[in-house]
Design a protein around this motif. Structure first.
Motif, short mmCIF file in Angstrom:
data_model
loop_
_atom_site.label_atom_id
_atom_site.label_comp_id
_atom_site.label_asym_id
_atom_site.label_seq_id
_atom_site.Cartn_x
_atom_site.Cartn_y
_atom_site.Cartn_z
N LYS A 62 13.17 -22.07 -44.53
CA LYS A 62 12.55 -21.71 -43.25
C LYS A 62 13.37 -22.26 -42.09
O LYS A 62 14.30 -23.04 -42.28
CB LYS A 62 11.12 -22.27 -43.19
CG LYS A 62 10.19 -21.70 -44.26
CD LYS A 62 8.79 -22.29 -44.12
CE LYS A 62 7.84 -21.70 -45.15
NZ LYS A 62 6.46 -22.26 -45.03
N ALA A 63 13.01 -21.83 -40.89
CA ALA A 63 13.66 -22.37 -39.70
C ALA A 63 13.45 -23.88 -39.65
O ALA A 63 12.37 -24.38 -39.94
CB ALA A 63 13.10 -21.71 -38.45
N PRO B 209 30.85 -13.96 -51.25
CA PRO B 209 29.55 -14.04 -51.93
C PRO B 209 29.14 -15.50 -52.13
O PRO B 209 29.92 -16.32 -52.59
CB PRO B 209 29.83 -13.34 -53.26
CG PRO B 209 30.93 -12.38 -52.96
CD PRO B 209 31.80 -13.08 -51.95
N GLY B 210 27.92 -15.81 -51.74
CA GLY B 210 27.44 -17.18 -51.81
C GLY B 210 27.77 -18.00 -50.59
O GLY B 210 27.32 -19.14 -50.45
N GLY B 211 28.58 -17.44 -49.66
CA GLY B 211 28.92 -18.14 -48.43
C GLY B 211 27.70 -18.28 -47.52
O GLY B 211 26.80 -17.45 -47.54
N ARG B 212 27.70 -19.30 -46.71
CA ARG B 212 26.54 -19.61 -45.87
C ARG B 212 26.82 -19.35 -44.39
O ARG B 212 27.90 -19.66 -43.88
CB ARG B 212 26.13 -21.06 -46.05
CG ARG B 212 25.58 -21.40 -47.46
CD ARG B 212 24.20 -20.80 -47.66
NE ARG B 212 23.60 -21.15 -48.93
CZ ARG B 212 22.84 -22.24 -49.14
NH1 ARG B 212 22.64 -23.11 -48.17
NH2 ARG B 212 22.31 -22.46 -50.32
N LEU B 213 25.80 -18.84 -43.72
CA LEU B 213 25.80 -18.67 -42.27
C LEU B 213 24.72 -19.57 -41.70
O LEU B 213 23.55 -19.45 -42.06
CB LEU B 213 25.51 -17.21 -41.91
CG LEU B 213 25.28 -16.89 -40.42
CD1 LEU B 213 26.54 -17.18 -39.61
CD2 LEU B 213 24.85 -15.43 -40.26
N GLY C 119 22.96 -27.16 -44.82
CA GLY C 119 22.76 -25.72 -44.90
C GLY C 119 24.02 -24.96 -45.30
O GLY C 119 23.95 -23.93 -45.95
N LEU C 120 25.18 -25.49 -44.91
CA LEU C 120 26.44 -24.85 -45.26
C LEU C 120 26.79 -25.01 -46.73
O LEU C 120 27.64 -24.28 -47.26
CB LEU C 120 27.59 -25.40 -44.39
CG LEU C 120 27.58 -24.99 -42.91
CD1 LEU C 120 28.66 -25.76 -42.16
CD2 LEU C 120 27.79 -23.49 -42.75
N VAL D 45 19.44 -20.55 -41.59
CA VAL D 45 20.51 -20.45 -42.57
C VAL D 45 20.30 -19.23 -43.45
O VAL D 45 19.18 -18.91 -43.84
CB VAL D 45 20.59 -21.72 -43.45
CG1 VAL D 45 21.71 -21.61 -44.48
CG2 VAL D 45 20.76 -22.98 -42.60
N ALA D 46 21.39 -18.54 -43.75
CA ALA D 46 21.35 -17.39 -44.66
C ALA D 46 22.57 -17.44 -45.56
O ALA D 46 23.59 -18.06 -45.24
CB ALA D 46 21.31 -16.08 -43.89
#
Length: 312
Positions: free
Chosen positions: A285-286, A233-237, A18-19, A307-308
């Motif tokens: 999705k989750a 920008p484009g970084g993942r949470l 996800g990261l 993940v976002a």
């Protein structure tokens, strides 16, 4: 130094995927724990990559010493609610490629009776993530009003018998204070009229007290907001939650940050005339653990990964 036993990191492959790790970028592991996720991130970084890990637990700080040899790694002994200050002091706004949160209590904390997190092991009624800071569970239970306790049990534990349990605690502490986990567990069990299969009657109360003592939901709100500011920008949470309150907070936060403003119907505006102030877009999705992972580690069965991605 003897090597600290490693617990099993939850949703490890899924959270690292996800990261979407870029080998030469900066990442933050906001909850080091025993280092399982941090080690996985480091394994994908090249010599230019960098990882900052945080944790307020002193035993996590000891475990992090095993990675002190790695110049790409830095550990900060603090709560993730300090993220806004860390981002500001180090000028990290818009410079971080990915941030991972693993919310809640870890298996080593639950298994250490002296930490007081579990009703399964008798120990001091503490429950603090950092035992050197703040008010212990025993201290709070000795001083909180009946209404305050009932409110905490109800909102943080979703405990249906919150009022009855709070009243019984007040009656008990007038005779003798609660100082041990076994005492609280037995008291809750004695006044809970219904029993759930495979769930101890004290489960919800222990969760509620732990969340309150450590300000877990408030800390998560502050840290998630700071994480979005830090991401490039484009970084993942990526956020791993273990109970419905944490997951609900994460889901609502990501939804709020990824939705365009809702305007009253009938306004004479085209879509391209509405200011787009979204900061995130959800990724997939989750994700929940597979049957194989649950078999290996039953404690992960309630975990959820969301993940976002940071928008420009």
């Amino acid at each position: 130094m003897a090597e600290t036993p490693l617990h099993i990191p939850v949703l490890l492959a899924e959270s690292i995927a996800g990261l979407a790790i870029q080998p030469d970028q900066l990442y933050i592991d906001a909850t080091f724990g025993r280092g399982g996720h941090s080690r996985a991130i480091l394994s994908q970084l090249n010599e230019s990559g960098r990882l900052i890990s945080l944790d307020r637990d002193p035993t996590a700080a000891q475990a992090a010493e095993q990675l002190a040899y790695d110049p790409r790694f830095e550990f900060i002994h603090t709560s993730f609610s300090a993220l806004p200050h860390i981002v500001a002091e180090r000028n990290l706004t818009g410079r971080v490629a990915g941030i991972l949160f693993d919310l809640g209590v870890s298996s080593p904390q639950l298994d250490d009776a002296e930490r007081g997190f579990s009703f399964m092991h008798d120990g001091p009624l503490d429950m603090r993530m950092n035992p050197t800071e703040g008010q212990s569970a025993a201290e709070w239970l000795a001083t909180a009003s009946q209404d305050e306790m009932a409110d905490v049990f109800r909102h943080y534990g979703e405990e249906r018998y919150a009022g009855r349990i709070a009243r019984t605690i007040v009656e008990r502490r007038d005779l003798q204070p609660l100082t041990r986990t076994s005492e609280l567990a037995k008291l809750v069990a004695s006044v809970s009229p219904s029993k759930e299969r495979h769930k101890h009657p004290a489960t919800r109360v222990f969760q509620a007290v732990r969340i309150h003592v450590n300000r877990e939901l408030d800390e998560a709100r502050d840290a998630l907001a700071a994480a979005v500011e830090a991401l490039q920008p484009g970084g993942r949470l990526a956020v791993i939650s273990f109970h419905s309150l944490e997951d609900r907070l994460t889901k609502l936060f990501m939804r709020k940050e990824s939705e365009r403003p809702q305007l009253p119907p009938g306004l004479p505006l085209r879509d391209d005339e509405i200011e787009d102030n979204r900061r995130l877009i959800t990724v997939g999705k989750a994700i929940k653990p597979s049957a194989e992972e649950i078999q290996r580690n039953p404690r992960c069965r309630s975990s959820v990964l969301r993940v976002a991605e940071r928008l420009p």
